[in-house]
Design a protein around this motif. Structure first.
Motif, PDB file in Angstrom:
ATOM      1  N   ARG A  12      86.805 106.223 -23.008  1.00 14.74           N
ATOM      2  CA  ARG A  12      85.843 105.145 -22.836  1.00 14.74           C
ATOM      3  C   ARG A  12      84.530 105.687 -22.291  1.00 14.74           C
ATOM      4  N   ASN A  52      81.804 104.174 -21.856  1.00 10.18           N
ATOM      5  CA  ASN A  52      81.095 103.251 -20.982  1.00 10.18           C
ATOM      6  C   ASN A  52      81.625 103.291 -19.548  1.00 10.18           C
ATOM      7  N   SER A  53      82.741 103.939 -19.328  1.00 14.62           N
ATOM      8  CA  SER A  53      83.300 104.033 -17.982  1.00 14.62           C
ATOM      9  C   SER A  53      82.979 105.359 -17.311  1.00 14.62           C
ATOM     10  N   ASN A  54      82.154 106.141 -17.970  1.00 16.70           N
ATOM     11  CA  ASN A  54      81.845 107.471 -17.463  1.00 16.70           C
ATOM     12  C   ASN A  54      80.359 107.776 -17.553  1.00 16.70           C
ATOM     13  N   THR A  55      79.955 108.736 -16.770  1.00 11.21           N
ATOM     14  CA  THR A  55      78.584 109.228 -16.853  1.00 11.21           C
ATOM     15  C   THR A  55      78.504 110.234 -17.988  1.00 11.21           C
ATOM     16  N   SER A  78      74.499 106.929 -16.270  1.00  8.24           N
ATOM     17  CA  SER A  78      75.656 106.755 -15.407  1.00  8.24           C
ATOM     18  C   SER A  78      76.498 105.553 -15.849  1.00  8.24           C
ATOM     19  N   GLN A  79      77.600 105.381 -15.152  1.00  3.59           N
ATOM     20  CA  GLN A  79      78.504 104.273 -15.488  1.00  3.59           C
ATOM     21  C   GLN A  79      77.807 102.909 -15.375  1.00  3.59           C
ATOM     22  N   ASN A  80      76.883 102.789 -14.434  1.00  2.60           N
ATOM     23  CA  ASN A  80      76.210 101.504 -14.247  1.00  2.60           C
ATOM     24  C   ASN A  80      74.858 101.441 -14.937  1.00  2.60           C
ATOM     25  N   ARG A 120      73.660 103.261 -24.468  1.00  2.00           N
ATOM     26  CA  ARG A 120      75.045 103.219 -24.905  1.00  2.00           C
ATOM     27  C   ARG A 120      75.331 101.887 -25.565  1.00  2.00           C
ATOM     28  N   ASN A 148      78.533  99.779 -25.926  1.00  2.00           N
ATOM     29  CA  ASN A 148      79.919  99.722 -25.458  1.00  2.00           C
ATOM     30  C   ASN A 148      80.874  99.254 -26.551  1.00  2.00           C
ATOM     31  N   GLY A 178      83.449 112.129 -11.954  1.00  2.00           N
ATOM     32  CA  GLY A 178      83.204 110.715 -11.698  1.00  2.00           C
ATOM     33  C   GLY A 178      81.875 110.406 -11.054  1.00  2.00           C
ATOM     34  N   SER A 234      77.510 110.233 -10.828  1.00  2.00           N
ATOM     35  CA  SER A 234      76.507 109.496 -11.595  1.00  2.00           C
ATOM     36  C   SER A 234      75.396 110.371 -12.139  1.00  2.00           C
TER      37      SER A 234
END
Length: 124
Positions: free
Chosen positions: A28, A30-33, A52-54, A72, A74, A102, A104
């Motif tokens: 995934r 979108n769950s990772n940098t 980053s993830q956010n 991105r 998603n 994990g 950013s």
């Protein structure tokens, strides 16, 4: 072993545009940098942009400011590098990878799942 797949490279004239894609099955994005990197002929690999993830974006190469953007999708599990105003010095192999710890940001030595890259050639 998981490996990202980069695509979208090619030959483009100076001033032109390309959009590179980074995809990964079973991972995934979108769950990772995720970061985009490049390596010009005879030079070391360098960071370009990182998301980053956010959604925070870090730029590692001042020369792409105002010309390159990272984003991105998603739904498609894809990260893009939109490149405009391409210059000869943007020529190189472009890679994407994920932060292995994990975080950013996208330190080259802290990334994993490097793909084989996609070649971008800017020339008239």
């Amino acid at each position: 072993q998981l490996q990202f797949v980069e695509s979208g490279g090619g030959l483009v004239q100076p001033g032109g545009s390309l959009r590179l894609s980074c995809a990964a099955s079973g991972f995934r994005l979108n769950s990772n940098t995720i970061g985009w990197f490049r390596q010009a002929p005879g030079k070391e690999r360098e960071g370009v942009l990182c998301i980053s993830q956010n959604g925070g974006v870090t730029m590692y190469t001042d020369s792409v400011k105002g010309r390159f953007t990272i984003s991105r999708d998603n739904a498609k599990n894809t990260v893009y590098l939109q490149m405009t105003g391409l210059k000869a010095e943007d020529t190189g192999v472009y890679y994407c990878a994920a932060n292995a710890f994990g975080g950013s940001i996208c330190p080259i030595r802290g990334m994993r799942y490097w793909g084989k890259g996609t070649l971008v050639t800017v020339s008239s």
